[in-house]
Every structure is written in C-alpha cells, then in structure tokens.
Design a protein around this motif. Structure first.
Motif, PDB file in Angstrom:
ATOM      1  N   ALA A 262       3.014  -1.443   9.293  1.00  0.00           N
ATOM      2  CA  ALA A 262       4.443  -1.502   9.608  1.00  0.00           C
ATOM      3  C   ALA A 262       5.169  -2.572   8.803  1.00  0.00           C
ATOM      4  CB  ALA A 262       4.637  -1.761  11.107  1.00  0.00           C
ATOM      5  N   LYS A 263       4.431  -3.277   8.025  1.00  0.00           N
ATOM      6  CA  LYS A 263       5.013  -4.290   7.138  1.00  0.00           C
ATOM      7  C   LYS A 263       5.123  -3.700   5.735  1.00  0.00           C
ATOM      8  CE  LYS A 263       2.914  -8.102   9.801  1.00  0.00           C
ATOM      9  NZ  LYS A 263       4.156  -8.616  10.384  1.00  0.00           N
ATOM     10  N   PRO A 264       5.844  -4.371   4.848  1.00  0.00           N
ATOM     11  CA  PRO A 264       5.908  -3.852   3.473  1.00  0.00           C
ATOM     12  C   PRO A 264       4.513  -3.624   2.886  1.00  0.00           C
ATOM     13  CG  PRO A 264       7.614  -5.481   3.803  1.00  0.00           C
ATOM     14  CD  PRO A 264       6.772  -5.502   5.051  1.00  0.00           C
ATOM     15  N   ARG A 265       4.423  -2.666   1.994  1.00  0.00           N
ATOM     16  CA  ARG A 265       3.122  -2.068   1.671  1.00  0.00           C
ATOM     17  C   ARG A 265       2.138  -3.011   0.987  1.00  0.00           C
ATOM     18  NH1 ARG A 265       6.897   0.663  -1.780  1.00  0.00           N
ATOM     19  NH2 ARG A 265       7.050   2.245  -0.158  1.00  0.00           N
ATOM     20  N   HIS A 266       2.607  -4.124   0.434  1.00  0.00           N
ATOM     21  CA  HIS A 266       1.657  -5.005  -0.240  1.00  0.00           C
ATOM     22  C   HIS A 266       0.735  -5.706   0.752  1.00  0.00           C
ATOM     23  CE1 HIS A 266       4.709  -7.836   1.014  1.00  0.00           C
ATOM     24  NE2 HIS A 266       4.021  -8.867   0.595  1.00  0.00           N
ATOM     25  N   TYR A 267       1.137  -5.800   2.034  1.00  0.00           N
ATOM     26  CA  TYR A 267       0.230  -6.389   3.036  1.00  0.00           C
ATOM     27  C   TYR A 267      -1.054  -5.562   3.111  1.00  0.00           C
ATOM     28  CZ  TYR A 267       3.586  -9.597   5.457  1.00  0.00           C
ATOM     29  OH  TYR A 267       4.447 -10.599   5.798  1.00  0.00           O
ATOM     30  N   ARG A 268      -0.890  -4.279   3.359  1.00  0.00           N
ATOM     31  CA  ARG A 268      -2.069  -3.429   3.542  1.00  0.00           C
ATOM     32  C   ARG A 268      -2.822  -3.256   2.225  1.00  0.00           C
ATOM     33  NH1 ARG A 268      -4.224   0.534   7.213  1.00  0.00           N
ATOM     34  NH2 ARG A 268      -6.360   0.683   6.424  1.00  0.00           N
ATOM     35  N   ALA A 269      -2.057  -3.207   1.135  1.00  0.00           N
ATOM     36  CA  ALA A 269      -2.726  -3.028  -0.161  1.00  0.00           C
ATOM     37  C   ALA A 269      -3.632  -4.215  -0.480  1.00  0.00           C
ATOM     38  CB  ALA A 269      -1.681  -2.832  -1.257  1.00  0.00           C
ATOM     39  N   TRP A 270      -3.174  -5.419  -0.161  1.00  0.00           N
ATOM     40  CA  TRP A 270      -4.045  -6.585  -0.391  1.00  0.00           C
ATOM     41  C   TRP A 270      -5.224  -6.554   0.587  1.00  0.00           C
ATOM     42  CZ3 TRP A 270      -3.653 -12.053   1.872  1.00  0.00           C
ATOM     43  CH2 TRP A 270      -4.608 -12.895   1.281  1.00  0.00           C
ATOM     44  N   TYR A 271      -4.938  -6.270   1.837  1.00  0.00           N
ATOM     45  CA  TYR A 271      -5.984  -6.227   2.876  1.00  0.00           C
ATOM     46  C   TYR A 271      -7.107  -5.278   2.461  1.00  0.00           C
ATOM     47  CZ  TYR A 271      -7.881  -5.095   7.560  1.00  0.00           C
ATOM     48  OH  TYR A 271      -8.688  -4.868   8.647  1.00  0.00           O
TER      49      TYR A 271
END
Lengths: 511, 131
Positions: A262-271
C-alpha cells in the motif's frame, strides 16, 4: 564570559532508543537526565535521512536544496557557510571531534581536506573549527581514529566488521549469533573503541582551554550506525533473546507485505530484492530474508552501543563540571537520522520517510544560568534550526544565510514563533536509478510526494495521520476523504521548499 | 556489478591545444588533482594517488587523429575498468572533453569518476588561463 555549547550527535539513532523517549532496552540515564533538565522535542525531523546532507544542514543551517549536498558522496563546498565559523569569528573556541562527514570518505586521490589532516599529523583548521579530529565507524580509512588505533593498538585494527566488501559495496555479510547483516563480535577492548576515543579526545580538547574561554564543541559519535559491532566485553549487557520485537515490525508476512504494497512501489521492490535505489544499505542483502531473531540481535547490539555513548557523555559532562562550566553550558543532543530497525521488515536506510528514519532524538538543555524551565515541545522542528540556535545561545543574530529559526523553549514559544512544519527531502540517482521525495510534516500528518523517477511516475505519495496511525501502516494518500488535506499540505510544502541548487552538484564518491 | 560514469566539460581552447596535454600519457599528474606522480614505460603506466597508492595501468589507445586516449587500471580490485578521454572540437578555438569511466565493481566507477570530474575542471582552468 558567555555560554558554552556542547553539541552532541550520534549517527543513525532511533528516537525510541532513549529512556526519556520511552525506550526500554538501552539504559540511557545521562541523556535522560539532560532531557529532564531541559527541552525534549517529540517531533524533530532531519532535512535528509542520510549522513552527509543531514550533517551539512546542521553546519550551514540550510535546507538540503540550498546547500546542495543532495546525497552521500556530494561534497559540501569548502566555501560553504558554517555556524562554527560564525562562532569562531565571535571569539568562541571551536572543535569537532568524531565523525564529520561533510566530504566523501572514499577518497583514494586524497582530494578532500577532511581526509588529509590525520596523515599530516594536523587537526584543522577547517570549516570554522580550529580543532578538527575525526573518526568513523571502524579502523579503516584516513581519519585520526584509524591512525591512532594503527599506531597504538595495531592488533585491534582487524577486529572491526568490514563495513564495505571487496567490491566496495556496503557489506551484506552476516555475523553474530543470527547471521544478521553487519552484526559482529568485535574483540576490541572497550577503551580502544571509537566511542570512548571520541569522549577521551573531547575531554583532552576541553582540558586545553582556558577557564574563561567560550567554546563550541561538536562531539560526534559514529555509533549506533551499522556495523553493529560494539566491544564483545559489553554484549552481555543485553541478551538479545530477551529483546522484544519493535512495534513497527509486522510479524505476519502476509500482513507485512500488504502494508508494504500500500506504499509506493519501491518499498516492496527493495523488500523483495528487485530494486536497489541507493548505496546506504547492502546491495546484496534482501530485506525479505530478515528474521525476527536477527532483528532482536541487531536491536540488542544497537542498544549496547547507545549505552556506551550515554556513559561516554557522562564522562565528558563530569569533566565539564570539574572545570566549573556547567552553569553556563548548553547541551544539544541529536542524531543525523534514524534507522529502520526492523520496521515493516526493513533495516538500514533509504528513501523511506517514516518515523524510523525521520523521528529524531532531539534534546536541548539550555544553560542553567539562562533560567529556562524544563519542557516538552510537540511542535515540529528540524536540524535546520540548530545553527540559529547556536547563534542565539552565543548572543549573536542568526546569519542571513541560515534558513531555520532558533529552537523554541516550549510549545507556547513554538506557537508564537511559527513552528508549524518541517520539511525533509530525498534525491538519489545511482547508476540510472533515480528516486525523488519531498515531505512535509505538519498538524500531525506526514505527507510525502514522489516526483518522477525510476520507480515512480509522479502520482504516488504517502499520507499518514500520526495520531491515529503512529506506526504509519495505513497510507491515506489515495483516500478521497483526505484529498483536501493532501492538497493543502502539498501546497504548503511547495510554498516553503527551497529550489534545488543549480547547477546540481555532482556525486564524487559512493559515500 | 558494473557501473559507468561520464563527465564532460567545454573549454575555450582549440582541440589541438587541449589534446597536447590531455593526450600526453606521461602528463596526467599535471592536470589530475590527486594524482601526484605518473611514469610511462611502453604501454604500461603507473600513477600514484595523493593517498600514496600506486595504481598500474595499461594504455589501450592513444589516437592522435580521433584525439582519444583509453586505458585500464590493472589493480586486482578491478574486474573491469576502462577510462576514455575524448577531445572533440566544437569550433576553431573551442572543444569539449569527455572523460568516461567504466568499472566493475561499480563503486569504483563513482570513486574514479569523482576524480575525473576534478581533473576536467583543472584541465579547463589550465587551458583557459594559459591562453
């Protein structure tokens, strides 16, 4: 004779690592006592969540876009304004002891003055500091601590965790009991560790001053920034097995990943290990692999480092008292930025404007002779307000190039003098991966807008209600009910955000 | 990981004049801040940095027609390196100098690239002040 200023900074320390801020793991009685006697700020933010830009703001009193150090690796020009210079010109004795980082560390060409003093056996002057004695996170490099350790205790040089790997990337190697990245058993004696060295050298410099000197001393501890390698003799203070997981960690993986999504996509992409946007975290480490025990161990090691800092500060304050200076001494304590520390399953730092990185421990104990009553300030303040505060303490007007305001002594003072908002910015551009954020914190909300970059098209953002959602789990950027507030916050942001320095300064090293 | 950095600068001096210095393999220390010594033996060059580090290099190309100089650092830390200096005429008395750095590990591209930026600024200063 005027007021003396002890400016204490740490590196990458979370707000909740201090007892006075509700921390329960590290014991920090010295800073807790300083806070009880002074002004404790509950909503202080950096203007950048990485070292060099944040430290440049402390020194210049300017926003990142104005001084132009937009990321680690961009050197602060030698001719940049400096509050130390203002104070020195007014007759203050001035020193910085510990981690400076106004200029890049990785400097094989020895182009930056900051890295050259130790090799020449000199100690400045530089940037208004008549005494410039430097250290960083270990025993490598050209700074004074590394040279001192090599000369006096060469057997200890190899005991530290290697911060960089053989490719000069931030090291992903795991250690400790859990294999956590940058956790390490360091067999160095406590007395040789950089925390004690910074305190020792500060006391030595203070001893060199005359009884009637006014002075400004920036004591800058490299910890608790990673690597988490405190002296092994001290690790037993806190058994990591007993450490609770941080409130910001979401134990259930599906729930955690839904919050990230639910946050901007770079959060999940880094995770997930699909995007590395900046140099400040190990490029080879994937946050999704982080285990609860690793978080516990890192939290414990970090807390040990915070305790060692607290005790070192206690020694310095005792030395100040022994000189009879305490009644005229202002103490300012903060850090350059926070640490994600397991929040959302993330560690280290990056383009993530959430409390783990943005909410600073920030304390000012005015000189007792000034007669300021202890207080807690809830209004937003920032690093940009430090330089004008130092001027005010010295009885000087703020320099015209400073963009902040001398800190308030309580909320009524803050209200009267317009402390409504604090701004934080992020720009990174690493080998073609660009991320650009602008954030405003006001009225209990944190609002971040993303400008177009590698992972963002310019429409993304984050909006959190700090009262209802203190852990920033519910991104309300796209909530229709919040649209008017979002518009108001963004308009206010752009009304106050200075334009980026032009031409844009260039990154000259990774860090 | 591989990284590439490029810097360029415009100089108010003819390409021939700039190439006379920038294309002289043995003269790098005269215009590259942080390189304090430079010796050439055939296609081997050794530079010494300001921090005292000797760095051996192989000269790959010194093309006086294209005004292109290429070299590679052979220090073991590099899996790959290529430095390229191009001097491109933009008028009778003006030129652009492009200094490119490709490196694996990529962090070294940033470190070396930072140095090349300073070198271009110094080259411009010397060329324009001595004109």
């Amino acid at each position: 004779m005027g007021r003396k200023i002890l400016f204490i900074t740490t590196d990458q320390q979370r707000y909740d690592t201090l007892g006075c801020n509700g921390g329960t793991i590290a014991r920090t009685p010295v800073i807790d006592a300083v806070a009880a006697a002074g002004v404790r700020f509950e909503r202080a933010h950096p203007q950048s969540v990485v070292c060099m830009p944040a430290r440049s703001t402390m020194l210049t009193g300017q926003h990142v876009s104005t001084h132009g150090v937009w990321m680690n690796g961009v050197p602060l020009p030698e001719e940049a304004p400096s509050v130390a210079e203002v104070l020195h010109d007014a007759g203050y004795r001035t020193a910085i002891i510990g981690k400076p980082h106004f200029e890049p560390f990785l400097d094989p060409f020895a182009r930056f003055a900051e890295n050259g003093f130790a090799a020449k056996g000199t100690f400045g002057p530089h940037r208004g500091f008549e005494h410039f004695e430097s250290a960083t996170h270990g025993a490598a490099g050209p700074l004074h601590y590394a040279r001192w350790l090599l000369a006096n205790h060469p057997e200890a040089v190899g005991m530290f965790y290697p911060v960089l790997d053989n490719s000069l990337e931030v090291n992903a190697m795991g250690g400790g009991d859990t294999g956590a990245p940058q956790a390490w058993v360091n067999n160095i004696p406590k007395e040789w560790y950089h925390t004690d060295w910074v305190a020792d050298r500060t006391i030595s410099w203070l001893d060199s001053l005359g009884a009637d000197d006014d002075w400004f001393c920036w004591m800058s501890f490299p910890d608790p920034h990673h690597p988490w390698d405190p002296p092994a003799s001290e690790i037993g203070r806190i058994d990591w097995h007993d450490v609770p997981l941080p409130a910001g960690y979401i134990a259930d993986a599906a729930e955690r990943e839904a919050v990230l999504d639910a946050k901007p996509r770079h959060y999940r992409a880094w995770y997930d290990g699909r995007l590395v946007s900046n140099y400040e975290a190990p490029a080879a480490w994937v946050p999704a692999t982080l285990t609860p025990d690793q978080i516990r161990e890192v939290t414990a090691l970090n807390a040990v480092e915070c305790e060692l800092i607290d005790e070192a500060i206690g020694r310095v304050l005792a030395a100040v008292r022994a000189r009879g200076w305490d009644d005229d001494l202002d103490i300012v304590f903060t850090t350059d930025h926070g640490e994600l520390g397991g929040d959302f399953g993330l560690m280290f730092k990056g383009p993530y404007h959430v409390d783990g990185l943005m909410r600073l421990p920030f304390i000012w104990r005015p000189a007792p002779s000034a007669g300021v009553a202890p207080a807690v300030v809830t209004k937003p303040v920032g690093h940009v307000d430090l330089a004008p505060t130092f001027c005010a303490i010295a009885g000087l007007p703020a320099a015209p190039w400073m963009e902040g305001t001398a800190l308030p002594v309580d909320d009524a003072d803050a209200q009267a003098r317009g402390f409504e908002r604090v701004l934080t910015e992020w720009d990174s551009d690493l080998f073609g991966v660009g991320v650009h954020l602008r954030t405003i914190t006001r009225d209990g909300f944190v609002c971040t807008t993303y400008m177009p970059g590698t992972a963002h098209d310019g429409s993304e953002g984050e909006l959190y209600d700090l009262a209802d959602d203190p852990l920033q789990r519910v991104n309300r950027w796209d909530d229709p009910a919040m649209a008017p507030l979002r518009g108001d916050l963004l308009a206010d942001l752009w009304d106050h955000q200075p334009p980026m320095k032009s031409p844009l300064p260039t990154i000259e090293a990774p860090v | 990981m591989y990284g590439s950095i490029r810097h360029e600068i415009c100089i108010d001096r003819s390409a021939a004049d700039v190439w006379a210095l920038a294309g002289d393999a043995a003269a790098l220390h005269r215009w590259f801040p942080g390189v304090v010594d430079c010796t050439v033996d055939g296609t081997n060059r050794v530079i010494v940095t300001g921090s005292g580090i000797p760095m051996p290099e192989e000269i790959l190309m010194c093309d006086n027609t294209q005004r292109r100089f290429q070299y590679r650092l052979t220090t073991p830390i590099f899996k790959h390196h290529r430095g390229t200096i191009d001097v491109i005429a933009t008028g009778d008395d003006t030129c652009m100098v492009v200094y490119s750095t490709e490196a694996d590990p990529r962090a070294m591209a940033l470190v070396i690239g930072g140095g090349t930026l300073g070198a271009l600024k110094e080259l411009k200063r010397q060329m324009e002040e001595s004109h």
